[in-house]
Design a protein around this motif. Structure first.
Motif, short mmCIF file in Angstrom:
data_model
loop_
_atom_site.label_atom_id
_atom_site.label_comp_id
_atom_site.label_asym_id
_atom_site.label_seq_id
_atom_site.Cartn_x
_atom_site.Cartn_y
_atom_site.Cartn_z
N ASN A 58 -14.53 4.56 34.50
CA ASN A 58 -15.41 5.04 33.42
C ASN A 58 -15.49 6.56 33.32
O ASN A 58 -15.94 7.09 32.32
CB ASN A 58 -16.82 4.47 33.59
N LEU A 232 -17.85 -3.81 37.00
CA LEU A 232 -18.54 -4.92 36.35
C LEU A 232 -19.27 -4.46 35.08
O LEU A 232 -19.53 -5.24 34.18
CB LEU A 232 -19.53 -5.57 37.31
N GLN A 233 -19.59 -3.17 35.02
CA GLN A 233 -20.28 -2.65 33.82
C GLN A 233 -19.31 -2.44 32.66
O GLN A 233 -19.74 -2.19 31.54
CB GLN A 233 -20.98 -1.34 34.16
N TYR A 234 -18.04 -2.48 32.95
CA TYR A 234 -17.06 -2.21 31.90
C TYR A 234 -16.08 -3.36 31.75
O TYR A 234 -14.91 -3.17 31.48
CB TYR A 234 -16.33 -0.88 32.20
N LEU A 235 -16.62 -4.57 31.94
CA LEU A 235 -15.77 -5.76 31.86
C LEU A 235 -15.11 -5.88 30.50
O LEU A 235 -13.97 -6.34 30.38
CB LEU A 235 -16.61 -7.01 32.11
N PHE A 236 -15.85 -5.47 29.47
CA PHE A 236 -15.31 -5.62 28.12
C PHE A 236 -14.10 -4.71 27.92
O PHE A 236 -13.08 -5.12 27.35
CB PHE A 236 -16.40 -5.27 27.10
N GLN A 237 -14.21 -3.47 28.41
CA GLN A 237 -13.12 -2.51 28.24
C GLN A 237 -11.99 -2.76 29.24
O GLN A 237 -10.83 -2.58 28.90
CB GLN A 237 -13.64 -1.08 28.39
#
Lengths: 280, 510
Positions: A58, A232-237
């Motif tokens: 990130n 885990l906070q950027y699973l979408f990306q």
């Protein structure tokens, strides 16, 4: 002992995995293609490329380099915890067998008390008390794995201590130190080795859990657990972001347990244990 | 044989009637028994007198009503008071209460109750409202509905000031019986009545039918739970564990892809760095100024918040009356200037060490700032304050242990109040506790200017300018509220000042 471990297929694979992870940890700083802390705000959450083998996180940091740096910290931390546990568990166990009932009673009560403490809560309390550092957290984990070593060592040492050949050695004038070193310790080692491998895996899980929660590390220090939490906070990306640190954790723990199993099942070591049990 | 059949028919008729009645019950747009699960933050205290952060207004206002409230543009409009009137020289203001108001414990909410509640804020030993209520010299009551605040000096900010927790009225019966219980068992006259509370875990509130604007409240039960991990918020809303919560800007695409509704709502919230100039090496003004130029605010907004928000160099958003356009480039990112200032202060690259204090959910910002500081030769280490409803207050506001804390003001109902909190000598966010006479004089000038005066914006913006130039702390950028909600929840009204729930409905389908 190593020969006994690699005699089985599980043991061979486990050793191979562990050697691979250890190599990553040792050679990580040289293998890393980038500075694990260097941010590139122009390339955040990038996918895998020749420049960044596993993409970027990130803040645009190279994930592969961070994983390598994290390997060192995660493994060293787990080893540290096990080392503390070994000292605090094995030594009192041996002393409890040879230094009379008072030491035995005291050490048993102490270990029973430690068993009642919950791992995470105790580690959090220790870092709150001593400062938020990996050393402090690992000291806490080491204290809590000590009862495991204590019980195994004591169980292995007790029958040996009352064996006739040991009594004969004592009557012949052997000092307690000599008895421990020459007669008890060799019989205890296989059991301790199994526990060491098993608790190393457990300690790695605890280290990863703590660093996942942000305990014991100071940002931006990379650890497997910490990277997992961030990814885990950027699973979408980056849907596969958590995959690599998770696989490394799982594989290492599996390898530790595999080695523990192989040690337990190794014919030579089993025979040692059987003899010890028979003598007792 | 015929008896069971009759019973069966009767049961079918009763079931059909129940279904029909249930269907009719939601005529107002919200299903009868509508429950809303809100993932936010629990207040540091449910007592407005001891609440220690501005963010608490979002939750405290569920339980308490204030004398006034702010409309969408942050202008004071009637609340518990249906009107107010200043005397000729602005030294007294009389509020007229709505008729027949009561607290949720049944105590009449009359002029005397308002007086007692405000006096508690002024006098209770541990009150954190003393500063803000210092402007009130005396309180007189005329009849049941008129309460006059006699002011220490002309102050036209009072209706704004009383729109938030400063003017939140607490039941005198409750605090006379046990003031120590209010932080965990509040009694007010707000849109909801307190039902239960588990510290650090959950608060349950039910609609207060006696609230003066109860007709606009369509939610029957509101469950408030803290959200500490941004990674789980979208999943929680998607699964129905939460109905509404907030997310960082970089999670907007993920929320939309999950089929959730996202509202970006402008707010008064401005992120800032609290710099404690009493702690070395920040005692040197050149070092402080260097830090202001060293931080690349736009990069923070782009990287951490996916471009949601604007760079500002003052504690107010663009478009708000207090926003001073002349500060638009006050401390624009200039690493060369930062390095020069550090050199002037005698620090070679790498010589200056600093601790960046941050809460657990803003670590990415801290890591970014750490690298920006490193680029000008400052070695920063990061200290993460663990989650908890009061941990940040203990470390930064009350403990004042942080050199350089990544913080933010959610704004206040009165711009003077916000300036006082950020730059005032006792301001919570002014960790240095240093203020200049010029700033205090500028604030005084604002208080003396009627809000409808054509001079008001100019006088107010001059005070903002003085505060920005004086303070070691500095603003980073605005932080709009990014609200994620289940489709069964209607859009939240866009209020600059805080979350409000009037008119929000909760349907029965997801």
């Amino acid at each position: 002992m190593l020969r006994s471990v690699v005699a089985s297929r599980t043991g061979t694979v486990s050793v191979a995995v562990l050697v691979f992870v250890a190599l990553l940890a040792v050679a990580g700083p040289w293998l890393a293609p980038h500075d694990p802390l260097l941010q590139d705000p122009q390339a955040i959450l990038a996918g895998a490329s020749a420049e960044h083998w596993l993409g970027t996180d990130n803040l645009g940091r190279d994930v592969a380099s961070r994983l390598l740096a994290g390997s060192t910290l995660s493994l060293v931390a787990a080893l540290e915890a096990v080392a503390v546990g070994l000292v605090l568990g094995v030594v009192p166990a041996l002393l409890s067998v040879h230094l009379g009932r008072a030491v035995e009673w005291l050490s048993l009560r102490l270990m029973e008390a430690l068993v009642t403490l919950p791992f995470l809560v105790f580690a959090v309390a220790m870092t709150a008390l001593l400062g938020n550092g990996l050393q402090q957290a690992m000291l806490a984990v080491g204290v809590l794995v000590a009862p495991g070593f204590y019980r195994v060592t004591r169980a292995a040492a007790l029958p040996v201590a009352t064996a006739q050949y040991v009594e004969a050695a004592v009557l012949a004038g052997a000092s307690p130190w000599t008895v421990l070193r020459r007669h008890v310790w060799p019989k205890v080692v296989p059991a301790v080795a199994v526990s060491t491998a098993s608790l190393l895996g457990a300690s790695l899980v605890i280290v990863s859990s703590l660093t996942f929660l942000g305990i014991g590390i100071t940002p931006p220090t990379p650890t497997w657990g910490g990277m997992l939490a961030t990814d885990l906070q950027y699973l979408f990306q980056r849907p596969f972001g958590p995959f690599v640190p998770a696989v490394l954790i799982v594989a290492t723990v599996w390898a530790c347990n595999g080695i523990a199993d192989a040690l337990r099942d190794a014919p030579a070591l089993s025979a040692e244990r059987k003899v010890a049990a028979h003598v007792g | 044989m015929s008896r069971p059949r009759t019973l069966l028919r009767l049961a079918a008729v009763v079931a059909a009637a129940a279904v029909a009645l249930t269907a009719c019950g939601g005529g107002a747009g919200s299903a009868s028994g509508a429950t809303l699960r809100w993932g936010f933050a629990l207040p540091t205290s449910w007592d407005p007198v001891t609440s220690s952060t501005g963010n608490d207004i979002n939750t405290i206002s569920l339980v308490y009503a204030s004398l006034t409230q702010l409309d969408e543009k942050a202008t004071a409009v009637p609340g518990l008071a249906e009107s107010w009137k200043y005397n000729a020289d602005g030294t007294a203001v009389t509020f007229t209460l709505r008729p027949n108001l009561t607290f949720t414990d049944g105590t009449p909410l009359n002029a005397d109750a308002v007086k007692q509640s405000l006096l508690r804020g002024k006098t209770q030993q541990n009150s954190l409202l003393k500063d803000q209520l210092a402007t009130i010299k005396d309180i007189t009551v005329a009849g049941d509905r008129d309460v006059t605040l006699v002011l220490a000096a002309p102050d036209y900010q009072v209706p704004n000031l009383l729109a938030g927790k400063t003017g939140a009225i607490v039941s005198p019966t409750a605090f006379t019986e046990d003031a120590a219980a209010i932080p965990t068992a509040p009694v007010g006259a707000g849109p909801f009545k307190f039902e239960s509370f588990v510290p650090e875990s959950k608060a349950v509130l039910v609609k207060n039918p006696g609230y003066w604007d109860a007709a606009d409240v369509k939610i029957d039960r509101l469950e408030l739970t803290p959200t500490t991990d941004a990674a789980t918020v979208i999943a929680a809303v998607q699964s129905g564990a939460l109905d509404v919560s907030y997310i960082p800007g970089n999670q907007i695409p993920q929320a939309k892809a999950a089929g959730l509704e996202v509202d970006v709502i402008d707010s008064l919230q401005v992120n800032q760095v609290d710099v404690h100039s009493g702690l070395a090496p920040l005692t040197d003004r050149r070092v402080v100024d260097a830090l202001k130029y060293a931080v690349d605010r736009q990069q923070i907004i782009d990287v951490v918040n996916a471009g949601v928000g604007d760079v500002v160099y003052q504690p107010f958003p663009k478009g708000y009356v207090a926003f001073d356009p002349s500060l638009d480039t006050a401390f624009a990112y200039d690493p060369a200037k930062a390095r020069q200032l550090l050199a002037d202060a005698g620090y070679a690259p790498g010589q200056l060490a600093l601790t960046v204090t941050v809460n657990s959910i803003s670590q990415s910002t801290a890591e970014l700032v750490q690298q920006q500081l490193q680029a000008v030769g400052v070695n920063a280490t990061i200290k993460v304050v663990p989650p908890g409803s009061s941990t940040w207050q203990q470390e930064v506001y009350l403990g004042r242990k942080a050199q350089f804390a990544l913080d933010g003001t959610v704004g206040r109902e009165s711009p003077v109040q916000n300036l006082t909190v950020v730059y005032g000598p006792e301001g919570l966010m002014n960790t240095s506790k240093v203020s200049t006479p010029e700033f205090l004089a500028a604030l005084d000038a604002v208080r003396r200017t009627p809000l409808d005066s054509p001079d008001y914006p100019r006088v107010l913006q001059a005070a903002v300018r003085t505060g920005v130039e004086m303070s070691p702390s500095f603003s980073l950028g605005t932080q709009p509220r990014v609200v994620v909600r289940n489709k069964k929840v209607s859009p939240l009204p866009h209020f600059l000042s805080q979350y409000r729930w009037e008119g929000v409905t909760v349907g029965s389908t997801t």
